[in-house]
Scaffold this motif. Structure first.
Motif, mmCIF file in Angstrom:
data_model
loop_
_atom_site.group_PDB
_atom_site.id
_atom_site.type_symbol
_atom_site.label_atom_id
_atom_site.label_comp_id
_atom_site.label_asym_id
_atom_site.label_seq_id
_atom_site.Cartn_x
_atom_site.Cartn_y
_atom_site.Cartn_z
ATOM 1 N N SER A 238 0.808 -1.289 -0.020
ATOM 2 C CA SER A 238 0.017 -0.037 -0.061
ATOM 3 C C SER A 238 0.917 1.333 -0.007
ATOM 4 O O SER A 238 0.297 2.345 0.271
ATOM 5 N N ARG A 239 2.148 1.144 -0.250
ATOM 6 C CA ARG A 239 3.174 2.125 -0.241
ATOM 7 C C ARG A 239 3.752 2.466 -1.590
ATOM 8 O O ARG A 239 4.237 1.322 -2.245
ATOM 9 N N TYR A 240 3.383 3.719 -2.255
ATOM 10 C CA TYR A 240 3.815 4.038 -3.667
ATOM 11 C C TYR A 240 4.517 5.321 -3.770
ATOM 12 O O TYR A 240 4.437 6.122 -2.925
ATOM 13 N N ILE A 241 5.402 5.203 -4.686
ATOM 14 C CA ILE A 241 5.933 6.425 -5.114
ATOM 15 C C ILE A 241 5.624 6.548 -6.685
ATOM 16 O O ILE A 241 5.848 5.752 -7.385
ATOM 17 N N TYR A 242 5.194 7.558 -7.010
ATOM 18 C CA TYR A 242 4.807 7.966 -8.506
ATOM 19 C C TYR A 242 6.076 8.565 -8.994
ATOM 20 O O TYR A 242 6.515 9.940 -8.697
ATOM 21 N N LEU A 243 6.883 7.978 -10.064
ATOM 22 C CA LEU A 243 7.909 8.547 -10.583
ATOM 23 C C LEU A 243 7.389 9.817 -11.739
ATOM 24 O O LEU A 243 6.259 9.780 -12.252
ATOM 25 N N GLU A 244 8.313 10.811 -11.523
ATOM 26 C CA GLU A 244 8.036 12.133 -12.536
ATOM 27 C C GLU A 244 8.666 12.024 -13.919
ATOM 28 O O GLU A 244 9.663 10.842 -14.068
ATOM 29 N N ASP A 245 8.259 12.525 -14.852
ATOM 30 C CA ASP A 245 8.765 12.410 -16.124
ATOM 31 C C ASP A 245 10.133 12.596 -16.152
ATOM 32 O O ASP A 245 10.692 13.534 -15.597
ATOM 33 N N GLY A 246 11.101 11.700 -16.976
ATOM 34 C CA GLY A 246 12.338 11.710 -17.119
ATOM 35 C C GLY A 246 13.093 11.108 -15.794
ATOM 36 O O GLY A 246 14.221 10.928 -15.654
ATOM 37 N N ASP A 247 12.415 10.599 -14.726
ATOM 38 C CA ASP A 247 13.053 9.737 -13.780
ATOM 39 C C ASP A 247 13.515 8.127 -14.314
ATOM 40 O O ASP A 247 12.771 7.695 -14.878
ATOM 41 N N SER A 248 14.608 7.941 -13.679
ATOM 42 C CA SER A 248 14.943 6.534 -13.640
ATOM 43 C C SER A 248 15.122 6.015 -12.286
ATOM 44 O O SER A 248 15.410 6.602 -11.307
ATOM 45 N N VAL A 249 15.288 4.703 -12.236
ATOM 46 C CA VAL A 249 15.599 3.975 -10.690
ATOM 47 C C VAL A 249 16.084 2.779 -10.936
ATOM 48 O O VAL A 249 16.004 2.184 -12.091
ATOM 49 N N ILE B 296 16.364 6.610 -6.804
ATOM 50 C CA ILE B 296 15.647 7.322 -7.934
ATOM 51 C C ILE B 296 16.655 8.545 -8.600
ATOM 52 O O ILE B 296 17.355 9.331 -7.636
ATOM 53 N N PHE B 297 16.741 8.737 -10.000
ATOM 54 C CA PHE B 297 17.444 9.722 -10.351
ATOM 55 C C PHE B 297 16.542 10.491 -11.389
ATOM 56 O O PHE B 297 15.465 10.128 -11.891
ATOM 57 N N ASN B 298 16.779 12.059 -11.361
ATOM 58 C CA ASN B 298 16.001 12.777 -12.243
ATOM 59 C C ASN B 298 16.735 12.678 -13.736
ATOM 60 O O ASN B 298 17.401 11.974 -14.084
ATOM 61 N N LYS B 299 16.005 13.528 -14.404
ATOM 62 C CA LYS B 299 16.539 13.415 -15.945
ATOM 63 C C LYS B 299 17.816 13.836 -16.302
ATOM 64 O O LYS B 299 18.746 13.659 -17.058
ATOM 65 N N ARG B 300 18.403 14.792 -15.126
ATOM 66 C CA ARG B 300 19.920 14.920 -15.234
ATOM 67 C C ARG B 300 20.715 14.006 -14.414
ATOM 68 O O ARG B 300 21.941 14.283 -14.391
ATOM 69 N N ASN B 301 20.128 12.837 -14.215
ATOM 70 C CA ASN B 301 21.039 12.010 -13.621
ATOM 71 C C ASN B 301 21.336 12.167 -11.975
ATOM 72 O O ASN B 301 22.305 11.569 -11.415
ATOM 73 N N GLN B 302 20.647 12.959 -11.343
ATOM 74 C CA GLN B 302 20.980 13.489 -10.024
ATOM 75 C C GLN B 302 20.041 12.770 -9.243
ATOM 76 O O GLN B 302 18.893 12.485 -9.397
ATOM 77 N N PRO B 303 20.405 12.097 -7.976
ATOM 78 C CA PRO B 303 19.907 11.360 -7.054
ATOM 79 C C PRO B 303 18.594 12.444 -6.424
ATOM 80 O O PRO B 303 19.003 13.449 -6.171
ATOM 81 N N VAL B 304 17.490 11.867 -6.527
ATOM 82 C CA VAL B 304 16.366 12.535 -5.832
ATOM 83 C C VAL B 304 15.681 11.478 -5.125
ATOM 84 O O VAL B 304 15.419 10.510 -5.142
ATOM 85 N N THR B 305 14.572 12.414 -4.293
ATOM 86 C CA THR B 305 13.739 11.459 -3.423
ATOM 87 C C THR B 305 12.382 12.054 -3.878
ATOM 88 O O THR B 305 11.993 13.235 -4.356
ATOM 89 N N ARG B 306 11.503 11.344 -4.124
ATOM 90 C CA ARG B 306 9.932 11.426 -4.621
ATOM 91 C C ARG B 306 9.182 11.152 -3.271
ATOM 92 O O ARG B 306 9.389 10.141 -2.642
ATOM 93 N N GLU B 307 8.033 11.903 -3.217
ATOM 94 C CA GLU B 307 6.952 11.326 -2.159
ATOM 95 C C GLU B 307 6.372 10.250 -1.904
ATOM 96 O O GLU B 307 6.092 9.567 -3.079
ATOM 97 N N LEU B 308 6.269 9.656 -0.661
ATOM 98 C CA LEU B 308 5.701 8.303 -0.565
ATOM 99 C C LEU B 308 4.412 8.641 -0.254
ATOM 100 O O LEU B 308 3.799 9.420 0.439
ATOM 101 N N HIS B 309 3.528 7.759 -1.061
ATOM 102 C CA HIS B 309 1.970 7.779 -0.936
ATOM 103 C C HIS B 309 1.528 6.474 -0.015
ATOM 104 O O HIS B 309 1.920 5.474 -0.307
ATOM 105 N N GLU B 310 0.640 6.593 1.144
ATOM 106 C CA GLU B 310 0.228 5.317 1.549
ATOM 107 C C GLU B 310 -1.471 5.228 0.839
ATOM 108 O O GLU B 310 -2.237 6.257 1.127
#
Ligand code: AGP
Length: 607
Positions: free
Chosen positions: A202-213, A222-236
């Protein structure tokens, strides 16, 4: 459209992936496949047709491994064959599943062919596997190779990737197609929608456009489109199995038709106040913006477009606001003249419809005051791209033919119109509000019509064509009724504003052309009676939905579906329900695949 699921876990994943595919079946597909990776390498199974065929192959030759990917394919590049089914493999070492379309696949294919790669399929997906293989060979760094591969791709994608030489790792990337990461207990998952993971987490992260994981059973990066490590919001979010199962019903569609009183009630909850309806729909800062709106442009596809058509009548007649509606695939490819103070409104059940998303992006060039989406998915692309989101509370809709999503869209749109009408001090709003408050009950009572509709459906199932007629808001409801019939019964059906009958369609009318007429007892009923006579005079057979049956001559060529009297603003919401039941019953008589009609997909994520 295509469904993607992937897992890396402390336990075997083969069966878990195929079970996940079963939950993705509703998206529409024509073949399915699965790959696992273990110390022994990659193991793959693919079948044309239903997931149950893949399941049977799994029973005969189980796939072992704690990491893997699975896919349901809705053919775009190449026919639905076993060789075109995903996963696609490059040189026995890289396996990929993909949702989306790679626009420049032909150019990349040429380059890869020149570099000695051999293609086994006609798909665009296979270029991802080979392009990654090439980049990984050069960089020896999977994250870098993934970024280089993504940079080479034009188009939309959400893909998962596993490597023979790294059996405990899974990679994924997305751009323009949704991808969700599920966090499990010593497990991580990817999926094209969270329904696939319903019983797993029941725990999800929605990736954003350009993300890789990249993920192992314990770690996620998770990395953004510039290949920088990022955190994305966790949803229950707990999605109960009940929400995705048929329960006591024969089909998801029937269950969803019957859920309408409840989901309309949920959609109205807390929003239908005597004070300011808009305050319950929007944050404070939106109020002044909405006050200044002089016109509304609605854009959507399919059933959502029909909801937009109804709303355009409401905006003008209830709130006095000019409103235009356009099909998203048309809107996105033309120039627009946008006057000041215009609101851009998209409507979408899934929030992932490629044409509607593209239309919104196109609209952002034309200086609209704000963008609003009426949507059933809080974390969808449309919700993320719009300034404001009006959520419908339809719950998960599995049947490809939209039912409860439509009536909850209408409910939210009417609330919006009432709110904007209140700001403009329009008259007659309180009466509509009172009627709207009683709507769940009114819809509940309508479901009792089922026994009267069944024999009409039996009769209608013998025809090859049908015409639906209505005037004003009943015209888009006629369109929606015709769409439902053709989607699930494959009977050709068209809708016209009733006044258009003698401008062409009357030529089709004879004893082989049933006509379904929506005839509420309002100011237009006399006009409809004239249309009825035109049809009767030519031997046409009629089904009339009306609250004034006495106005229609009793004849064996006329079948009546009795409707309750209701105020004009609520007519579209009520007249929809018997048309849904009629289409459903015809389809079950004909024995079609009601929940997954041929060639169709639930979320149309490609153009
Ligand atoms: C509805 O019965 C259809 N399957 C289809 O027309 C659908 O409404 C259309 O594809 C738009 O989808 P959306 O609401 O998710 O954007």
């Amino acid at each position: 459209m295509c469904g993607v699921i992937g897992a890396v876990s402390h336990e075997q994943v083969g069966q878990l992936l195929v079970d996940g595919l079963q939950r993705l079946e509703y998206r529409g597909y024509d073949s399915a496949g699965v790959v696992t990776v273990s110390e022994k390498g990659l193991a793959r199974l693919r079948e044309v047709g239903k997931v149950r065929a893949l399941n049977q192959s799994m029973q005969k030759s189980p796939l072992f491994g704690q990491c893997g990917l699975a896919h349901t394919r809705w053919a775009t590049h190449g026919k639905p064959t076993q060789t075109n089914a995903h996963p696609h493999v490059s040189r026995d070492s890289v396996a990929v599943v993909h949702n989306g379309i790679i626009d420049n696949c032909d150019a990349i294919r040429e380059e890869l062919l020149a570099d000695g790669y051999v293609f086994a399929s006609e798909t665009d997906t296979e270029v991802i596997a080979h392009a990654f293989h090439q980049a990984y060979g050069e960089t020896k760094d999977a994250i870098l190779a993934l970024r280089q591969t993504c940079d080479r791709l034009h188009g939309t994608y959400a893909f998962g990737l596993v490597l023979r030489d790294e059996p405990g790792k899974l990679w994924a990337a997305c751009h323009g197609s949704p991808l969700v990461v599920g966090i499990g207990d010593q497990a991580h998952y990817i999926a094209s929608d969270m329904v696939a993971l319903a019983s797993l987490t029941s725990r999800y992260i929605y990736l954003e456009d350009g993300d890789s994981v990249v993920m192992t059973q314990d770690h996620l990066q998770i990395f953004n489109k510039r290949n920088q490590p990022v955190t994305r919001e966790l949803h229950e979010l707990s999605l109960s199995v009940g929400q995705t199962s048929k329960g006591e019903y024969r089909h998801h569609m029937l269950k969803e038709i019957h859920e309408q009183p409840e989901v309309i009630k949920n959609t109205l909850a807390g929003r239908l106040t005597q004070e300011d309806v808009l305050a319950s729909l929007f944050p404070e800062e939106a109020m002044t913006m909405l006050e200044g709106i002089d016109r509304v442009q609605i854009v959507a596809c399919g059933t959502s477009y029909n909801a937009g058509m109804v709303a355009s009548y409401w905006f003008e007649s209830i709130a006095g606001i000019p409103c235009q509606v356009e099909i998203a695939s048309e809107y996105r490819y033309r120039h627009h003249v946008v006057k000041d103070n215009a609101l851009f409104l998209t409507i979408s059940q899934s929030g992932e419809t490629a044409d509607t998303i593209a239309a919104l992006k196109h609209a952002q060039m034309f200086g609209y005051q704000a963008t609003v989406t009426v949507c059933n998915a809080a974390n969808s692309a449309l919700a993320r791209l719009s300034d404001y989101v009006l959520l419908t509370q339809a719950g998960v809709e599995i049947g490809v033919a939209s039912t409860k999503a439509f009536t909850t869209q209408l409910t939210v749109l009417l609330l919006l119109v009432l709110g904007m009408g209140q700001q403009r001090q329009c008259e007659g709003l309180n009466v509509i509000k009172q009627g709207l408050a009683l709507l769940p009950e009114s819809v509940e009572k309508l479901l009792d019509l089922a026994s009267q509709i069944e024999p009409i459906a039996q009769w209608l199932s013998h025809y090859q064509h049908a015409l639906y007629l209505g005037r004003h808001t009943c015209y888009p409801i006629a369109q929606e009724g015709a769409l439902k019939l053709k989607e699930i019964s494959y009977i050709h059906a068209e809708a016209y504003p009733a006044g258009e009958l003698k401008h062409g369609p009357l030529a089709l009318v004879d004893e082989n052309m049933p006509i379904i007429i929506l005839a509420p007892n309002d100011g237009m009923i006399d006009k409809l009676l004239a249309n009825v006579q035109e049809v009767a005079a030519r031997g046409g057979h009629l089904v009339v939905l009306t609250d004034a049956p006495e106005r229609f001559a009793k004849s064996q060529n006329t079948r009546i579906i009795p409707m309750p009297a209701i105020m004009p603003a609520l007519v579209p919401l009520l007249y929809t329900v018997p048309l849904q039941l009629l289409a459903y019953d015809v389809a079950t008589v004909l024995g079609t695949d009601v929940d997954q009609p041929r060639n169709l997909a639930k979320s149309v994520t490609v153009e």
